[in-house]
Scaffold this motif. Structure first.
Motif, PDB file in Angstrom:
ATOM      1  N   VAL A   5       0.876  -1.169   0.000  1.00 37.11           N
ATOM      2  CA  VAL A   5       0.000   0.000   0.000  1.00 37.11           C
ATOM      3  C   VAL A   5       0.911   1.217   0.000  1.00 37.11           C
ATOM      4  CG1 VAL A   5      -1.782   1.259   1.255  1.00 37.11           C
ATOM      5  CG2 VAL A   5      -1.740  -1.237   1.336  1.00 37.11           C
ATOM      6  N   GLU A   6       0.782   2.051  -1.027  1.00 34.99           N
ATOM      7  CA  GLU A   6       1.596   3.263  -1.132  1.00 34.99           C
ATOM      8  C   GLU A   6       0.664   4.439  -1.389  1.00 34.99           C
ATOM      9  OE1 GLU A   6       4.639   2.723  -4.075  1.00 34.99           O
ATOM     10  OE2 GLU A   6       5.527   1.037  -2.997  1.00 34.99           O
ATOM     11  N   VAL A  22      -2.475   0.055  -8.992  1.00 33.24           N
ATOM     12  CA  VAL A  22      -3.934   0.013  -9.076  1.00 33.24           C
ATOM     13  C   VAL A  22      -4.458   1.001  -8.038  1.00 33.24           C
ATOM     14  CG1 VAL A  22      -5.985  -1.439  -8.838  1.00 33.24           C
ATOM     15  CG2 VAL A  22      -3.869  -2.428  -9.722  1.00 33.24           C
ATOM     16  N   PRO A  23      -5.304   1.961  -8.450  1.00 35.49           N
ATOM     17  CA  PRO A  23      -5.860   2.886  -7.460  1.00 35.49           C
ATOM     18  C   PRO A  23      -6.665   2.129  -6.406  1.00 35.49           C
ATOM     19  CG  PRO A  23      -6.349   3.616  -9.696  1.00 35.49           C
ATOM     20  CD  PRO A  23      -5.745   2.257  -9.805  1.00 35.49           C
ATOM     21  N   ARG A  24      -6.431   2.466  -5.147  1.00 30.40           N
ATOM     22  CA  ARG A  24      -7.102   1.766  -4.054  1.00 30.40           C
ATOM     23  C   ARG A  24      -8.622   1.948  -4.132  1.00 30.40           C
ATOM     24  NH1 ARG A  24      -5.354   2.494   2.133  1.00 30.40           N
ATOM     25  NH2 ARG A  24      -4.411   4.288   1.168  1.00 30.40           N
ATOM     26  N   SER A  25      -9.083   3.047  -4.682  1.00 27.06           N
ATOM     27  CA  SER A  25     -10.525   3.289  -4.777  1.00 27.06           C
ATOM     28  C   SER A  25     -11.214   2.331  -5.747  1.00 27.06           C
ATOM     29  CB  SER A  25     -10.780   4.732  -5.217  1.00 27.06           C
ATOM     30  OG  SER A  25     -10.162   4.969  -6.471  1.00 27.06           O
ATOM     31  N   ALA A  65       1.986 -14.600   3.269  1.00 26.56           N
ATOM     32  CA  ALA A  65       1.892 -13.465   4.199  1.00 26.56           C
ATOM     33  C   ALA A  65       0.479 -13.407   4.777  1.00 26.56           C
ATOM     34  CB  ALA A  65       2.236 -12.176   3.474  1.00 26.56           C
ATOM     35  N   ASP A  66       0.342 -12.709   5.877  1.00 24.00           N
ATOM     36  CA  ASP A  66      -0.954 -12.592   6.526  1.00 24.00           C
ATOM     37  C   ASP A  66      -1.850 -11.676   5.692  1.00 24.00           C
ATOM     38  OD1 ASP A  66      -3.013 -12.755   8.268  1.00 24.00           O
ATOM     39  OD2 ASP A  66      -2.075 -11.547   9.830  1.00 24.00           O
ATOM     40  N   LEU A  67      -2.734 -12.274   4.895  1.00 25.13           N
ATOM     41  CA  LEU A  67      -3.597 -11.508   4.003  1.00 25.13           C
ATOM     42  C   LEU A  67      -4.625 -10.685   4.759  1.00 25.13           C
ATOM     43  CD1 LEU A  67      -4.185 -14.116   1.152  1.00 25.13           C
ATOM     44  CD2 LEU A  67      -2.558 -12.233   1.225  1.00 25.13           C
ATOM     45  N   VAL A  68      -5.065 -11.176   5.909  1.00 23.34           N
ATOM     46  CA  VAL A  68      -6.056 -10.431   6.692  1.00 23.34           C
ATOM     47  C   VAL A  68      -5.444  -9.114   7.188  1.00 23.34           C
ATOM     48  CG1 VAL A  68      -7.511 -10.497   8.745  1.00 23.34           C
ATOM     49  CG2 VAL A  68      -7.280 -12.543   7.337  1.00 23.34           C
ATOM     50  N   ALA A  69      -4.193  -9.172   7.653  1.00 25.67           N
ATOM     51  CA  ALA A  69      -3.520  -7.955   8.118  1.00 25.67           C
ATOM     52  C   ALA A  69      -3.305  -6.982   6.961  1.00 25.67           C
ATOM     53  CB  ALA A  69      -2.190  -8.300   8.772  1.00 25.67           C
ATOM     54  N   PHE A  70      -2.951  -7.504   5.781  1.00 23.08           N
ATOM     55  CA  PHE A  70      -2.766  -6.638   4.613  1.00 23.08           C
ATOM     56  C   PHE A  70      -4.082  -5.956   4.245  1.00 23.08           C
ATOM     57  CE2 PHE A  70      -2.964  -5.855   0.062  1.00 23.08           C
ATOM     58  CZ  PHE A  70      -1.885  -5.002  -0.089  1.00 23.08           C
ATOM     59  N   CYS A  71      -5.172  -6.720   4.273  1.00 23.23           N
ATOM     60  CA  CYS A  71      -6.484  -6.142   3.961  1.00 23.23           C
ATOM     61  C   CYS A  71      -6.833  -5.036   4.952  1.00 23.23           C
ATOM     62  CB  CYS A  71      -7.571  -7.223   3.971  1.00 23.23           C
ATOM     63  SG  CYS A  71      -7.492  -8.296   2.534  1.00 23.23           S
ATOM     64  N   GLY A  72      -6.476  -5.204   6.212  1.00 20.25           N
ATOM     65  CA  GLY A  72      -6.716  -4.166   7.214  1.00 20.25           C
ATOM     66  C   GLY A  72      -5.944  -2.897   6.903  1.00 20.25           C
ATOM     67  N   ARG A  73      -4.665  -3.043   6.504  1.00 21.41           N
ATOM     68  CA  ARG A  73      -3.850  -1.874   6.159  1.00 21.41           C
ATOM     69  C   ARG A  73      -4.363  -1.181   4.906  1.00 21.41           C
ATOM     70  NH1 ARG A  73       0.289  -5.477   7.204  1.00 21.41           N
ATOM     71  NH2 ARG A  73       0.767  -5.667   5.000  1.00 21.41           N
ATOM     72  N   ALA A  74      -4.905  -1.965   3.965  1.00 20.18           N
ATOM     73  CA  ALA A  74      -5.382  -1.409   2.700  1.00 20.18           C
ATOM     74  C   ALA A  74      -6.825  -0.924   2.780  1.00 20.18           C
ATOM     75  CB  ALA A  74      -5.254  -2.462   1.599  1.00 20.18           C
TER      76      ALA A  74
END
Length: 184
Positions: A5-6, A22-25, A65-74
């Motif tokens: 996430v940038e 890819v735009p996060r929106s 990697a922990d996908l749930v944690a990544f989804c939380g950050r994103a």
């Protein structure tokens, strides 16, 4: 290969300095798939999905990697999972993240040839042992030769497999150390 996430972007980094943004929106969910294929082995990977459940980005490979944690950050909901079903449809502008280096197929073919060559050489070495047996063994020499040939082929295949596994470990270690140091 990694997904980060940038700012307002989800950025995928692949082999060959590939960078996909890819735009996060436009991303509504993250998907993970696992399909069993009988001829070429299992296929698994990660996808970014838009609001209509279409793939914006696909990255093959085992994403441990922990996908749930990544989804939380994103800011995304929990990842969707598909096992054995068809993949999602492709969205306009669909991109594929390159998760293996160029020439990986050729390298796999070379590895198979090398393992077969080592196996055959060890088999021939086993077969050459029958010349050490005295002539009084007679027809038993043929049986001993067959067993020695088979044993040599098995030992050669095991040695070739171990050499390939060790070389793979060394290459993965080198890739991880280059990635950690920020040079890649």
């Amino acid at each position: 290969m990694r997904l980060r996430v940038e700012g307002d972007l989800l950025v995928g980094y692949g082999f060959g300095d590939q960078r996909v943004t890819v735009p996060r929106s436009s991303v509504k969910a993250l998907g993970h798939y696992y399909r069993r294929r009988y001829r070429s082995g299992p296929s698994e990977g990660l996808v970014l999905l838009d609001g209509e459940d279409r793939m914006l980005l696909r990255a093959k490979g085992a994403w441990s990697a922990d996908l749930v944690a990544f989804c939380g950050r994103a800011g995304l909901p929990r990842p969707q999972r598909r096992d054995g079903a068809r993949l999602w449809r492709r969205a306009p502008g669909y991109r594929r993240l390159r998760t293996s280096p160029r020439g990986a197929g050729l390298a796999a073919a070379v590895i198979v040839v090398v393992v077969l060559a080592v196996s055959m050489l060890c088999g021939m070495a086993g077969l050459s042992l029958i010349w050490l047996l005295p002539a009084s063994f007679g027809p038993l020499r043929l049986l001993v030769g067959g067993v020695a040939l088979l044993g040599g082929v098995v030992v050669g295949a095991a040695l070739g497999g171990k050499a390939v596994a060790r070389a793979t470990q060394v290459l993965k270690w080198a890739a991880r150390s280059v990635t950690r140091s920020g040079r890649a």
